[in-house]
Design an enzyme around this catalytic site. Structure first.
Site, PDB file in Angstrom:
ATOM      1  N   LYS A 161      29.447  29.952  43.139  1.00  0.00           N
ATOM      2  CA  LYS A 161      29.273  31.318  43.629  1.00  0.00           C
ATOM      3  C   LYS A 161      28.664  32.211  42.550  1.00  0.00           C
ATOM      4  O   LYS A 161      27.711  32.958  42.809  1.00  0.00           O
ATOM      5  CB  LYS A 161      30.620  31.903  44.077  1.00  0.00           C
ATOM      6  N   ASP A 180      31.772  35.168  49.169  1.00  0.00           N
ATOM      7  CA  ASP A 180      32.978  35.814  48.647  1.00  0.00           C
ATOM      8  C   ASP A 180      33.935  36.020  49.816  1.00  0.00           C
ATOM      9  O   ASP A 180      33.728  35.489  50.907  1.00  0.00           O
ATOM     10  CB  ASP A 180      32.638  37.123  47.938  1.00  0.00           C
TER      11      ASP A 180
END
Length: 252
Positions: A161, A180
């Site tokens: 991420k 997220d």
């Protein structure tokens, strides 16, 4: 005396009738709360519509973490774990003034670093990750943040991420989709995935949206999640995709 052939019947006393109770008034029925439609899997046409409407609704959507280069965004993203972007943005100006680049951060006193980032939470683990990342950048990349997924994820404290954040927002490389908490939640509500694992969610989103849209897609979903599709209190009446969203609340 003559014996009677029939026994005298005893007459049972009937209990006195109780006065009839007045029927209790039934409480007024409450209006049924809006229900969510049953979620179903979206198709590429739904994805295209979602993207177009969200892009029109949030024309200025961008990375909320303040940064001037790859180093600053990498540091800010590491700090953003379990912390709001607002808090990170309040912390990084002083941090970057003291440690303006990877070599400076690599040589930072651990105690001083922990004190500076304490307000972001989990500060000891984050300080360890920052120091490890900076040391690796200096040792293996000449002090410059690398720009490939493989090299970034090899750095301490940097996962997929975080790497996607840096690649997409600094280098303009759409290697994947940043997933997220907002992106994961909205992707499921909008029927874009049925998965809960971030890697699998990312895979589903990558299959539905063109590569060129991957970085912006995350920003759009995050903006929508913060302003309209708020957890536990969504404003479906104000949502630009409510008519197509399988999870939109509808009045009975």
């Amino acid at each position: 005396m003559k014996r009677t052939t029939k026994k005298a019947k005893k007459v049972a006393k009937r209990p006195a009738k109780k006065p009839a109770k007045k029927a209790a008034k039934k409480p007024a029925k409450k209006k049924a709360a809006p229900q969510r439609r049953i979620a179903s899997r979206a198709n590429p046409e739904d994805a295209k519509l979602y993207f177009a409407r969200l892009k029109a609704a949030y024309p200025d959507a961008k990375c909320a973490l303040h940064h001037r280069d790859a180093y600053e965004l990498l540091v800010a993203t590491i700090l953003s774990a379990q912390c709001t972007d607002v808090r990170v943005n309040l912390t990084t100006p002083a941090l970057f003034q003291r440690y303006p680049d990877a070599p400076a951060l690599a040589g930072a006193d651990r105690g001083a670093l922990e004190t500076m980032i304490k307000s972001t939470g989990f500060f000891r683990n984050k300080a360890k990750s920052l120091a490890g990342m900076a040391t690796a950048v200096v040792k293996d990349h000449g002090g410059l943040v690398p720009h490939t997924m493989e090299e970034l994820t090899a750095l301490p404290g940097v996962g997929r991420k975080t790497a996607n954040v840096v690649l997409g927002n600094v280098f303009g490389i759409n290697e994947g989709v940043v997933v997220d908490t907002h992106v994961a939640r909205l992707a499921k509500l909008m029927g874009l995935t049925k998965e809960t694992d971030p890697v699998k969610i990312e895979r589903d989103l990558m299959a539905l949206f063109p590569r060129d849209d991957w970085t912006l897609l995350s920003h759009l979903l995050i903006e929508h999640g913060r302003k309209i599709c708020i957890a536990n209190r969504p404003k479906c009446g104000e949502c630009v995709v409510a008519d197509r969203c399988p999870s939109a609340r509808t009045a009975n």
